[in-house]
Design a protein around this motif. Structure first.
Motif, PDB file in Angstrom:
ATOM      1  N   VAL A 196      33.794  33.815  73.264  1.00  0.00           N
ATOM      2  CA  VAL A 196      33.250  34.364  74.513  1.00  0.00           C
ATOM      3  C   VAL A 196      31.861  33.775  74.751  1.00  0.00           C
ATOM      4  O   VAL A 196      30.964  33.891  73.902  1.00  0.00           O
ATOM      5  CB  VAL A 196      33.196  35.901  74.459  1.00  0.00           C
ATOM      6  N   SER A 197      31.676  33.165  75.901  1.00  0.00           N
ATOM      7  CA  SER A 197      30.411  32.491  76.180  1.00  0.00           C
ATOM      8  C   SER A 197      29.269  33.466  76.444  1.00  0.00           C
ATOM      9  O   SER A 197      28.106  33.159  76.179  1.00  0.00           O
ATOM     10  CB  SER A 197      30.573  31.543  77.374  1.00  0.00           C
ATOM     11  N   GLN A 242      38.348  32.592  80.815  1.00  0.00           N
ATOM     12  CA  GLN A 242      37.003  32.139  81.191  1.00  0.00           C
ATOM     13  C   GLN A 242      37.010  30.807  81.927  1.00  0.00           C
ATOM     14  O   GLN A 242      36.026  30.469  82.596  1.00  0.00           O
ATOM     15  CB  GLN A 242      36.131  32.005  79.926  1.00  0.00           C
ATOM     16  N   SER A 243      38.092  30.048  81.824  1.00  0.00           N
ATOM     17  CA  SER A 243      38.095  28.704  82.393  1.00  0.00           C
ATOM     18  C   SER A 243      39.061  28.506  83.548  1.00  0.00           C
ATOM     19  O   SER A 243      38.920  27.550  84.312  1.00  0.00           O
ATOM     20  CB  SER A 243      38.424  27.681  81.302  1.00  0.00           C
ATOM     21  N   ARG A 246      39.677  32.133  76.099  1.00  0.00           N
ATOM     22  CA  ARG A 246      39.288  30.797  76.586  1.00  0.00           C
ATOM     23  C   ARG A 246      39.864  30.525  77.967  1.00  0.00           C
ATOM     24  O   ARG A 246      39.164  30.037  78.881  1.00  0.00           O
ATOM     25  CB  ARG A 246      39.769  29.737  75.585  1.00  0.00           C
ATOM     26  N   ARG A 271      39.614  35.930  86.612  1.00  0.00           N
ATOM     27  CA  ARG A 271      38.254  36.171  86.151  1.00  0.00           C
ATOM     28  C   ARG A 271      38.280  36.889  84.812  1.00  0.00           C
ATOM     29  O   ARG A 271      39.194  37.659  84.528  1.00  0.00           O
ATOM     30  CB  ARG A 271      37.472  37.013  87.170  1.00  0.00           C
ATOM     31  N   PHE A 272      37.258  36.658  84.020  1.00  0.00           N
ATOM     32  CA  PHE A 272      37.163  37.246  82.688  1.00  0.00           C
ATOM     33  C   PHE A 272      36.336  38.521  82.749  1.00  0.00           C
ATOM     34  O   PHE A 272      35.190  38.517  83.213  1.00  0.00           O
ATOM     35  CB  PHE A 272      36.523  36.243  81.729  1.00  0.00           C
TER      36      PHE A 272
END
Length: 342
Positions: free
Chosen positions: A47-48, A26-27, A23, A32-33
């Motif tokens: 995971v989006s 990603q935010s 989380r 960076r993810f």
């Protein structure tokens, strides 16, 4: 890598800790993810982008954007060494969730793997990033308490059904064993411990630890999975008063000694010792500790001075102390640790 580069981070394991790391990766605009690895898939929807969920480390390393700069290892403890071998061998820096390894021998081997691969590593003892504990330590180092007498921690609550492979010593008390060393300013010299098995499991569900640091300061820790309410409290007592951190709420309070005069009765004055003085509750900036931990690790990788990470060697030390705690509980004797290198 440049000092302003956004580092790409991945997560191994999307369980309790891994999904929170995912989380934040990603935010948080500071990083960076690069993806997540979990053979069971993304069970919690952490995971989006489903294309960034991989079944194996090899798939992650072969992704179109290339291997990540670093990875958070949040798989079960007994799998830490294997995961580090896979990642370090590919040049990926590693942030290993605590405890560093299942045994001290595995921890030593893990450190050797990281060293031989020429990558950087740290341990995710996230309590060091709790704002209340950071503020407590800063005030101790500034001399607010004067000479320290004792460090006491309490970490109790209901049993988390997610834990299958270890007892309360290695899962929870490793937080406290790391904290007393960090707050007390010296490695742990000796421990005496008692454990209880009350839930019918193979592993212990309660531990009481008393010990001493190499600088002579005392500590005690109470940790269990039997208490029906969750408590996370750290108390540091010194010659000028006491600091108390509630790490669930990120609150820090100072209880000062008051010197009460007993006129014309010197003997009674000597017996009274200290008295209750003023109490101060500090206003603190509160940020999520896990986000701070990831930012500090990225600062280490960028070569910034003063990056506040827990070193692999400190992680090994904590695993060794946890083993000493279990040995003391089994034998009923105080166990001395190997002296730290001078």
């Amino acid at each position: 890598m440049g000092s302003h580069d956004l580092l790409r981070g991945a997560v191994l394991g999307l369980g309790m800790m891994g999904r929170h790391h995912a989380r934040i990766l990603q935010s948080n605009p500071a990083m960076r993810f690069a993806g997540a690895v979990d053979p069971g898939g993304d069970r919690f929807g952490a995971v989006s982008d489903g294309a960034l969920v991989f079944a194996t480390v090899d798939e992650l390393l072969a992704a179109p954007d290339g291997p990540p700069d670093f990875a958070v290892i949040a798989v079960p403890t007994e799998d830490h060494l294997r995961a580090v071998r896979e990642l370090a061998g590919a040049g990926v820096h590693v942030l290993v969730e605590k405890p560093l390894a299942a045994t001290a021998d595995d921890a030593r081997e893990l450190i050797g793997v990281v060293r031989d691969a020429g990558v950087r590593g740290a341990v995710g003892h996230v309590e060091r990033c709790n704002p209340a504990l950071r503020a407590l330590r800063a005030r101790v180092q500034e001399g607010l308490l004067g000479d320290l007498f004792v460090i006491a921690t309490e970490r109790v609550g209901p049993f988390p059904d997610r834990v299958r492979d270890v007892g309360v010593v290695k899962d929870l008390a490793t937080h406290d064993l790391d904290l007393v060393r960090w707050l007390g300013g010296a490695p742990i010299e000796r421990v005496a411990a008692q454990t209880q098995h009350r839930m019918g499991r193979q592993h212990e569900d309660l531990v009481l630890v008393t010990g001493r640091l190499e600088n002579g300061r005392a500590f005690n820790s109470t940790v269990d999975w039997l208490t029906p309410t969750k408590v996370r409290r750290t108390r540091v007592l010194g010659e000028r008063g006491m600091l108390v951190a509630d790490t669930l709420r990120a609150d820090l309070s100072f209880y000062a000694n008051a010197h009460v005069t007993t006129q014309g009765w010197p003997a009674m004055q000597a017996l009274r010792g200290v008295a209750e003085g003023d109490m101060t509750r500090y206003a603190l900036e509160r940020r999520e500790p896990l986000a701070v931990e990831l930012e500090e690790f990225c600062a280490l990788l960028r070569g910034e001075d003063g990056a506040a990470v827990v070193t692999l060697e400190e992680g090994l030390e904590t695993v060794a102390v946890a083993e000493a705690v279990l040995a003391s509980a089994a034998s009923g004797e105080t166990v001395a640790l190997e002296p730290s290198p001078s």
